[in-house]
Design a protein around this motif. Structure first.
Motif, short mmCIF file in Angstrom:
data_model
loop_
_atom_site.label_atom_id
_atom_site.label_comp_id
_atom_site.label_asym_id
_atom_site.label_seq_id
_atom_site.Cartn_x
_atom_site.Cartn_y
_atom_site.Cartn_z
N THR A 182 0.86 -1.18 0.00
CA THR A 182 0.00 0.00 0.00
C THR A 182 0.89 1.22 0.00
N GLU A 183 0.34 2.36 -0.40
CA GLU A 183 1.17 3.53 -0.69
C GLU A 183 2.04 3.97 0.47
N TYR A 184 1.47 4.04 1.69
CA TYR A 184 2.26 4.61 2.78
C TYR A 184 3.44 3.73 3.20
N LYS A 185 3.43 2.45 2.78
CA LYS A 185 4.58 1.58 3.06
C LYS A 185 5.75 1.90 2.14
N PRO A 187 8.46 3.03 5.51
CA PRO A 187 7.13 3.66 5.55
C PRO A 187 7.21 5.18 5.58
N LEU A 188 6.08 5.79 5.29
CA LEU A 188 5.94 7.24 5.40
C LEU A 188 5.62 7.58 6.86
N ARG A 189 6.48 8.39 7.49
CA ARG A 189 6.23 8.77 8.89
C ARG A 189 4.96 9.64 8.99
N PRO A 190 4.20 9.56 10.02
CA PRO A 190 4.29 8.67 11.18
C PRO A 190 3.26 7.55 11.08
N LEU A 191 3.11 6.95 9.91
CA LEU A 191 1.99 6.05 9.64
C LEU A 191 2.25 4.60 9.98
N GLU A 192 3.49 4.27 10.31
CA GLU A 192 3.81 2.91 10.74
C GLU A 192 3.58 2.83 12.25
N ALA A 193 2.45 2.26 12.65
CA ALA A 193 2.14 2.22 14.08
C ALA A 193 3.21 1.45 14.85
N SER A 194 3.53 0.27 14.36
CA SER A 194 4.58 -0.52 15.01
C SER A 194 5.43 -1.22 13.96
N GLY A 195 4.83 -2.18 13.25
CA GLY A 195 5.62 -3.05 12.38
C GLY A 195 6.21 -4.16 13.21
N THR A 196 6.25 -5.37 12.66
CA THR A 196 6.84 -6.49 13.42
C THR A 196 7.82 -7.31 12.60
N SER A 197 7.87 -7.09 11.29
CA SER A 197 8.75 -7.94 10.47
C SER A 197 10.21 -7.78 10.85
N GLY A 198 10.63 -6.55 11.17
CA GLY A 198 12.01 -6.34 11.60
C GLY A 198 12.31 -7.03 12.92
N MET A 199 11.30 -7.15 13.79
CA MET A 199 11.49 -7.89 15.04
C MET A 199 11.74 -9.37 14.74
N LYS A 200 11.01 -9.92 13.79
CA LYS A 200 11.21 -11.32 13.40
C LYS A 200 12.62 -11.51 12.86
N ALA A 201 13.06 -10.57 12.04
CA ALA A 201 14.41 -10.65 11.49
C ALA A 201 15.45 -10.67 12.61
N ALA A 202 15.23 -9.87 13.66
CA ALA A 202 16.20 -9.78 14.75
C ALA A 202 16.41 -11.13 15.43
N PHE A 203 15.37 -11.94 15.54
CA PHE A 203 15.52 -13.27 16.17
C PHE A 203 16.47 -14.16 15.37
N SER A 215 16.07 0.80 8.19
CA SER A 215 14.66 1.19 8.19
C SER A 215 14.46 2.66 8.55
N VAL A 216 13.32 3.18 8.09
CA VAL A 216 12.87 4.51 8.47
C VAL A 216 12.55 4.51 9.96
N LEU A 217 12.90 5.60 10.63
CA LEU A 217 12.65 5.71 12.06
C LEU A 217 11.18 6.00 12.32
N ASP A 218 10.42 4.93 12.43
CA ASP A 218 9.00 5.00 12.72
C ASP A 218 8.60 3.72 13.42
N GLY A 219 7.46 3.74 14.14
CA GLY A 219 6.99 2.54 14.81
C GLY A 219 8.01 2.00 15.80
N TRP A 220 8.15 0.68 15.81
CA TRP A 220 9.04 0.03 16.78
C TRP A 220 10.50 0.40 16.56
N TRP A 221 10.89 0.74 15.33
CA TRP A 221 12.30 0.98 15.03
C TRP A 221 12.82 2.24 15.74
N LEU A 222 11.92 3.15 16.10
CA LEU A 222 12.31 4.30 16.92
C LEU A 222 12.86 3.84 18.26
#
Length: 561
Positions: A370-373, A454-470, A477-484
């Motif tokens: 979707t566009e904001y991603k 993503p387009l800030r501040p539209l990423e509420a959290s995101g979890t795919s990067g958390m999965k990658a971390a495991f 990544s853009v500093l938004d959601g959990w990555w902040l």
């Protein structure tokens, strides 16, 4: 119903979608995957939950890519293969007629021995007329009327089903506003009472609020369902006097988010920044912050799980043990990653016919399209990509679905295929169709770097990067959601731009700069430093951004009060 599920009080977790496993297409993306991880974590930590969702017999959709364009097909599944039909049936009144609903029991079995019941609501019954039988067929399908009918079945029907089955419910947790009609059903159950001064009131709002919790997941306006009152009144005839609840649900529309906010004692956003944004969106409400997390056992590939079992026993139940990842020798971390990467590249070749080079870094991007991603941000300057790749080669794997009615999202998929083809002479790349849980695990464990733009501040959290971390995969990544919260620059990964909305327009430049001068040189020239960042992703991010920490906070802050 299994007696062990109804002998103790439970938290009823209502969600429109839930990811139980790849073979059960009752989810569309992050919201459903998060719901599945909630229940899996509940099983692990012995937190008594019961999930309520729709059976979605035709799924979300099965994605086919033809000439770069998405084609949607029904993703039919047979509930009888995985779930047990329940004897109880309940009815909801829609458009003045009874629509019957039965439940299927899916028992989610945790790897540590815990079990949680999941009730999947189904209107495909002989008692119902043909169009009513399809209410629970298509996840996020149909028009506004269809969506409202689904939400009637989920919220009102789901609550009635739990009572019919004999569940003892301590509290209700609404995962997004789709199920907020359950709060209206609770109002009806606690109607007509006298307050302390003997004044008769229509509804016991404090009682209902005490029973309800609400998690909001998005600052994107389209993510909040609103229904015109004439439509609501036509679908729920004689259900209640809706003029009495306008102050709770909105004057012009029945706003499901507003209804949930007003009838929940505990409200939270899914990251610290998202809670702050939600607080501004909804002044007058107290929005707590519980940052999302992902389920350790589900989202850790076999090679890393075996490594953690050997060096950090108990990590699956106490993921904070991952802070001790430095005990694991570097060569074993790299070996586990090489195994996961080889598995991904084998899958890429099987699905796309494209053979990647295991010695060249692979960047992964997989999101709801979707566009904001902004999945096309990386391709803002094709000549710049070519120049970078010529000197410091890299490869790219992408995946993701666009909602069938999101024409801009569908257009983006076609555009991405054009971009990938245009740089194919210098960047080996593949777009893998029909993104699901299995493919997600292969990608978050097998790539070398995880991208999110993503387009800030539209990423509420995101979890795919958390999965990658495991799996020891750092994020770019853009500093938004959990990555902040998760980004420590050059330690756990790298930021694209800063955390200011004003920098959205220059993010492509920041991305290329990081690729060319930081990320790619480090990967190609300093293996030891790269492995240190992999370990930091595990020890500083996976140890914290996990579902066990998330659910323990829900238990202590929301459920026990």
């Amino acid at each position: 119903m299994h007696n062990e599920f109804i002998h103790q009080q439970r938290i009823a977790y209502f969600t429109m979608e839930i990811a139980l496993k790849s073979d059960i297409p009752t989810y569309s993306g992050g919201l459903g995957v998060l719901a599945g991880d909630v229940i899996r974590a509940g099983a692990d930590i012995q937190l008594p939950l019961v999930a309520v969702s729709l059976v979605s017999r035709a799924g979300y959709f099965r994605q086919q890519i033809s000439n770069g364009r998405q084609i949607e097909h029904p993703d039919i599944w047979d509930p009888a293969r995985w779930a047990v039909p329940l004897d109880a049936k309940i009815a909801v009144n829609i458009e003045g007629r009874e629509v019957w609903v039965r439940g299927w029991l899916y028992v989610l079995k945790g790897h540590l021995g815990g079990q949680e019941p999941v009730i999947l609501l189904d209107t495909d019954l002989d008692e119902n007329r043909e169009d009513d039988r399809q209410i629970t067929h298509y996840l996020y399908g149909g028009d506004t009327v269809y969506r409202l009918k689904q939400e009637i079945v989920l919220g009102i029907g789901g609550l009635r089903m739990l009572h019919a089955l004999g569940f003892q419910i301590r509290q209700y947790h609404m995962n997004e506003g789709h199920s907020a009609l359950l709060a209206l059903e609770l109002l009806r159950r606690y109607a007509r009472f006298e307050d302390e001064e003997g004044i008769e009131l229509s509804y016991d709002i404090p009682m209902v609020r005490e029973l309800c919790n609400f998690t909001t997941h998005t600052p994107v306006e389209a993510g909040h369902d609103k229904f015109p009152y004439p439509l609501v009144e036509s679908q729920l005839r004689d259900y209640m006097d809706f003029s009495e609840i306008r102050q709770l649900a909105g004057e012009d529309y029945l706003n499901m988010t507003r209804l949930a906010l007003n009838l929940s004692e505990y409200v939270n956003g899914v990251a610290m920044s998202h809670a702050r944004i939600s607080q501004k969106m909804y002044p007058g409400y107290h929005v707590h912050a519980i940052t999302n997390g992902v389920h350790p056992h589900t989202w850790t590939c076999r090679s890393f799980a075996a490594l953690y079992d050997r060096y950090l026993p108990g990590w699956c139940h106490e993921p904070q043990l991952l802070v001790r990842v430095d005990q694991i020798p570097d060569e074993l971390i790299w070996g586990a990653h090489a195994e996961a990467k080889a598995a991904l590249l084998e899958k890429v070749e099987a699905l796309s016919g494209i053979r990647f080079d295991p010695d060249i870094p692979v960047f992964g991007f997989a999101r709801r399209m979707t566009e904001y991603k902004r999945p096309d941000l990386l391709f803002s300057d094709l000549e710049r990509i070519r120049r970078i790749a010529k000197n410091q080669p890299f490869q790219l794997v992408m995946a993701g679905k666009a909602h069938p009615k999101d024409e801009n999202g569908r257009r983006l998929i076609a555009l991405l295929h054009e971009h990938l083809a245009s740089v194919s002479d210098c960047v080996k790349s593949a777009f893998l169709s029909n993104y699901d849980m299995d493919l997600a695990l292969s990608m978050v464990s097998g790539v070398d770097v995880w991208l999110n733009t993503p387009l800030r501040p539209l990423e509420a959290s995101g979890t795919s990067g958390m999965k990658a971390a495991f799996n020891g995969i750092p994020s770019l990544s853009v500093l938004d959601g959990w990555w902040l919260e998760g980004c420590i620059e050059g330690v756990t990964g790298w930021a694209v731009g800063d955390d200011s909305d004003r920098s959205n327009g220059t993010d492509a430049g920041f991305l290329y700069e990081k690729l060319e001068k930081t990320v790619l040189p480090l990967y190609h020239d300093d293996r030891k430093a790269w492995i240190t960042i992999m370990k930091n992703a595990i020890g500083k991010n996976a140890s914290y951004f996990n579902s066990h920490r998330m659910m323990r906070r829900y238990a202590t802050e929301a459920y026990i009060r």
